[in-house]
Design an enzyme around this catalytic site. Sequence first.
Site, PDB file in Angstrom:
ATOM      1  N   ASN A   9       0.865  -1.177   0.000  1.00 15.03           N
ATOM      2  CA  ASN A   9       0.000   0.000   0.000  1.00 15.03           C
ATOM      3  C   ASN A   9       0.906   1.232   0.000  1.00 15.03           C
ATOM      4  O   ASN A   9       1.496   1.552   1.014  1.00 15.03           O
ATOM      5  CB  ASN A   9      -0.887  -0.038   1.256  1.00 15.03           C
ATOM      6  CG  ASN A   9      -1.712   1.227   1.424  1.00 15.03           C
ATOM      7  OD1 ASN A   9      -1.817   2.037   0.511  1.00 15.03           O
ATOM      8  ND2 ASN A   9      -2.304   1.381   2.605  1.00 15.03           N
ATOM      9  N   TRP A  10       0.990   1.878  -1.154  1.00 21.69           N
ATOM     10  CA  TRP A  10       1.932   2.988  -1.291  1.00 21.69           C
ATOM     11  C   TRP A  10       1.421   4.279  -0.660  1.00 21.69           C
ATOM     12  O   TRP A  10       2.158   5.256  -0.568  1.00 21.69           O
ATOM     13  CB  TRP A  10       2.267   3.220  -2.767  1.00 21.69           C
ATOM     14  CG  TRP A  10       3.045   2.104  -3.400  1.00 21.69           C
ATOM     15  CD1 TRP A  10       3.371   0.897  -2.837  1.00 21.69           C
ATOM     16  CD2 TRP A  10       3.604   2.090  -4.719  1.00 21.69           C
ATOM     17  NE1 TRP A  10       4.097   0.142  -3.734  1.00 21.69           N
ATOM     18  CE2 TRP A  10       4.255   0.848  -4.897  1.00 21.69           C
ATOM     19  CE3 TRP A  10       3.608   3.006  -5.777  1.00 21.69           C
ATOM     20  CZ2 TRP A  10       4.906   0.503  -6.077  1.00 21.69           C
ATOM     21  CZ3 TRP A  10       4.256   2.656  -6.954  1.00 21.69           C
ATOM     22  CH2 TRP A  10       4.902   1.421  -7.099  1.00 21.69           C
ATOM     23  N   LYS A  11       0.136   4.295  -0.305  1.00 22.85           N
ATOM     24  CA  LYS A  11      -0.469   5.495   0.309  1.00 22.85           C
ATOM     25  C   LYS A  11      -0.209   6.725  -0.579  1.00 22.85           C
ATOM     26  O   LYS A  11      -0.124   6.583  -1.799  1.00 22.85           O
ATOM     27  CB  LYS A  11       0.037   5.661   1.740  1.00 22.85           C
ATOM     28  CG  LYS A  11      -0.121   4.367   2.562  1.00 22.85           C
ATOM     29  CD  LYS A  11       0.114   4.535   4.022  1.00 22.85           C
ATOM     30  CE  LYS A  11      -0.045   3.184   4.718  1.00 22.85           C
ATOM     31  NZ  LYS A  11       0.086   3.260   6.165  1.00 22.85           N
ATOM     32  N   HIS A  94      -9.201   0.995   4.961  1.00 22.34           N
ATOM     33  CA  HIS A  94      -7.918   1.202   5.648  1.00 22.34           C
ATOM     34  C   HIS A  94      -8.120   2.125   6.857  1.00 22.34           C
ATOM     35  O   HIS A  94      -8.929   3.047   6.814  1.00 22.34           O
ATOM     36  CB  HIS A  94      -6.889   1.802   4.678  1.00 22.34           C
ATOM     37  CG  HIS A  94      -5.516   1.797   5.264  1.00 22.34           C
ATOM     38  ND1 HIS A  94      -5.079   2.783   6.116  1.00 22.34           N
ATOM     39  CD2 HIS A  94      -4.506   0.893   5.169  1.00 22.34           C
ATOM     40  CE1 HIS A  94      -3.847   2.484   6.511  1.00 22.34           C
ATOM     41  NE2 HIS A  94      -3.484   1.347   5.954  1.00 22.34           N
ATOM     42  N   GLU A  96      -6.552   4.550   7.967  1.00 21.95           N
ATOM     43  CA  GLU A  96      -6.390   5.994   7.721  1.00 21.95           C
ATOM     44  C   GLU A  96      -7.651   6.572   7.092  1.00 21.95           C
ATOM     45  O   GLU A  96      -8.026   7.716   7.369  1.00 21.95           O
ATOM     46  CB  GLU A  96      -5.150   6.233   6.836  1.00 21.95           C
ATOM     47  CG  GLU A  96      -3.870   5.990   7.632  1.00 21.95           C
ATOM     48  CD  GLU A  96      -2.721   5.400   6.827  1.00 21.95           C
ATOM     49  OE1 GLU A  96      -2.728   5.485   5.591  1.00 21.95           O
ATOM     50  OE2 GLU A  96      -1.802   4.830   7.464  1.00 21.95           O
ATOM     51  N   GLU A 166      -5.341  -5.335  10.502  1.00 28.26           N
ATOM     52  CA  GLU A 166      -4.295  -4.348  10.767  1.00 28.26           C
ATOM     53  C   GLU A 166      -4.589  -3.651  12.090  1.00 28.26           C
ATOM     54  O   GLU A 166      -5.359  -2.684  12.131  1.00 28.26           O
ATOM     55  CB  GLU A 166      -4.264  -3.300   9.648  1.00 28.26           C
ATOM     56  CG  GLU A 166      -3.968  -3.874   8.283  1.00 28.26           C
ATOM     57  CD  GLU A 166      -3.378  -2.827   7.342  1.00 28.26           C
ATOM     58  OE1 GLU A 166      -2.267  -3.044   6.862  1.00 28.26           O
ATOM     59  OE2 GLU A 166      -4.013  -1.796   7.128  1.00 28.26           O
ATOM     60  N   GLY A 172       2.455   1.976  10.955  1.00 29.66           N
ATOM     61  CA  GLY A 172       3.387   3.090  10.832  1.00 29.66           C
ATOM     62  C   GLY A 172       4.054   3.460  12.147  1.00 29.66           C
ATOM     63  O   GLY A 172       4.700   4.502  12.251  1.00 29.66           O
ATOM     64  N   SER A 212       3.516  -2.395  10.352  1.00 34.78           N
ATOM     65  CA  SER A 212       4.968  -2.406  10.583  1.00 34.78           C
ATOM     66  C   SER A 212       5.649  -3.730  10.214  1.00 34.78           C
ATOM     67  O   SER A 212       6.585  -4.148  10.884  1.00 34.78           O
ATOM     68  CB  SER A 212       5.277  -2.025  12.034  1.00 34.78           C
ATOM     69  OG  SER A 212       4.832  -0.708  12.303  1.00 34.78           O
ATOM     70  N   GLY A 233       2.976  -1.233   4.298  1.00 32.90           N
ATOM     71  CA  GLY A 233       2.977   0.208   4.041  1.00 32.90           C
ATOM     72  C   GLY A 233       4.390   0.692   3.764  1.00 32.90           C
ATOM     73  O   GLY A 233       4.922   0.536   2.667  1.00 32.90           O
ATOM     74  N   GLY A 234       5.020   1.259   4.777  1.00 37.36           N
ATOM     75  CA  GLY A 234       6.339   1.880   4.633  1.00 37.36           C
ATOM     76  C   GLY A 234       7.366   1.018   3.906  1.00 37.36           C
ATOM     77  O   GLY A 234       8.074   1.500   3.008  1.00 37.36           O
TER      78      GLY A 234
HETATM   79  P1  PGA Z   1       2.985   0.075   7.738  1.00 34.72           P
HETATM   80  O1  PGA Z   1       1.525   0.299   7.119  1.00 34.72           O
HETATM   81  O2  PGA Z   1       3.519  -1.193   7.141  1.00 34.72           O
HETATM   82  O3  PGA Z   1       3.765   1.287   7.347  1.00 34.72           O
HETATM   83  O4  PGA Z   1       2.784  -0.038   9.236  1.00 34.72           O
HETATM   84  C1  PGA Z   1       0.656  -0.774   6.915  1.00 34.72           C
HETATM   85  C2  PGA Z   1      -0.625  -0.264   6.296  1.00 34.72           C
HETATM   86  O5  PGA Z   1      -1.003   0.871   6.586  1.00 34.72           O
HETATM   87  O6  PGA Z   1      -1.288  -0.979   5.516  1.00 34.72           O
END
Ligand code: PGA
Length: 249
Positions: A9-11, A94, A96, A166, A172, A212, A233-234
């Site tokens: 997930n590149w956000k 998600h 966010e 998640e 994050g 993470s 994510g990251g």
């Molecule tokens: P993260 O994000 O790996 O940076 O914790 C995961 C996500 O938001 O899907």
Amino acid sequence: MRKKIVAGNWKMNNNKGETAELIQALKPLSFSPDIRVMIAPAFTHLAQAEKLTQGGRLEVLAQNMNASDSGAFTGEISAGMLYSIGINKVILGHSERRAYYNETDSSLKKKVETALTHNMEVVFCFGEELEDRKAGNYFEVIQTQLETALFDLTPSEWSKIILAYEPVWAIGTGETASPQQAQEMHAFIRGLIALKYDQVLADDVCILYGGSVKPANASAIFSMRDVDGGLIGGAALKAEDFMAIIQSV
Ligand code: PGA
């Protein structure tokens, strides 16, 4: 038999050039036919990503979509629009989106239904907040999220659903659920689906872990019986890290 999935997930990261660069870096990677690898670039680069990945095994998915098919929803993107550029998968729910854009399990239920109407695959995200974890009511929270958003689906519609557990406290933050915490929750989720539907359906559903995940912790988490891969994510923004995670599944 369910497959393993690693989805990035590149956000809101990567401009056009960076998107192309990252895709080119990932393309040579080979992985077993039992594994699916997905990337979710920003809306503006989906068409480009779709073109660049043609003929390969990288799958492209959107990070969100609107519940309606068309109309006066300034700034929004519909399932039909995505489908028209060859995108037939979408991340919904998600944390966010829930936290910053007021998405709820009831509004997500509608989005899931719309996506399925368009024959799209859905990576459905859900997870408890830190307070729920501390208060010890995380199983109830997860049960309510799933019951509200997904448990009116028919058994055949479930073939298009990929779950992504998640825990919000792990996204994050550098804080990961332990492999045992992930396994415990994934087994609970599979149990809920078995109770509501049946064991065969429950065994077929892919349940990803997200929060993470890094090259250093991926194989311990992925080795758990009910963990079928991860939503990253990251670490999905660096080709090397993402490839190491794929190799760990
Ligand atoms: P993260 O994000 O790996 O940076 O914790 C995961 C996500 O938001 O899907």
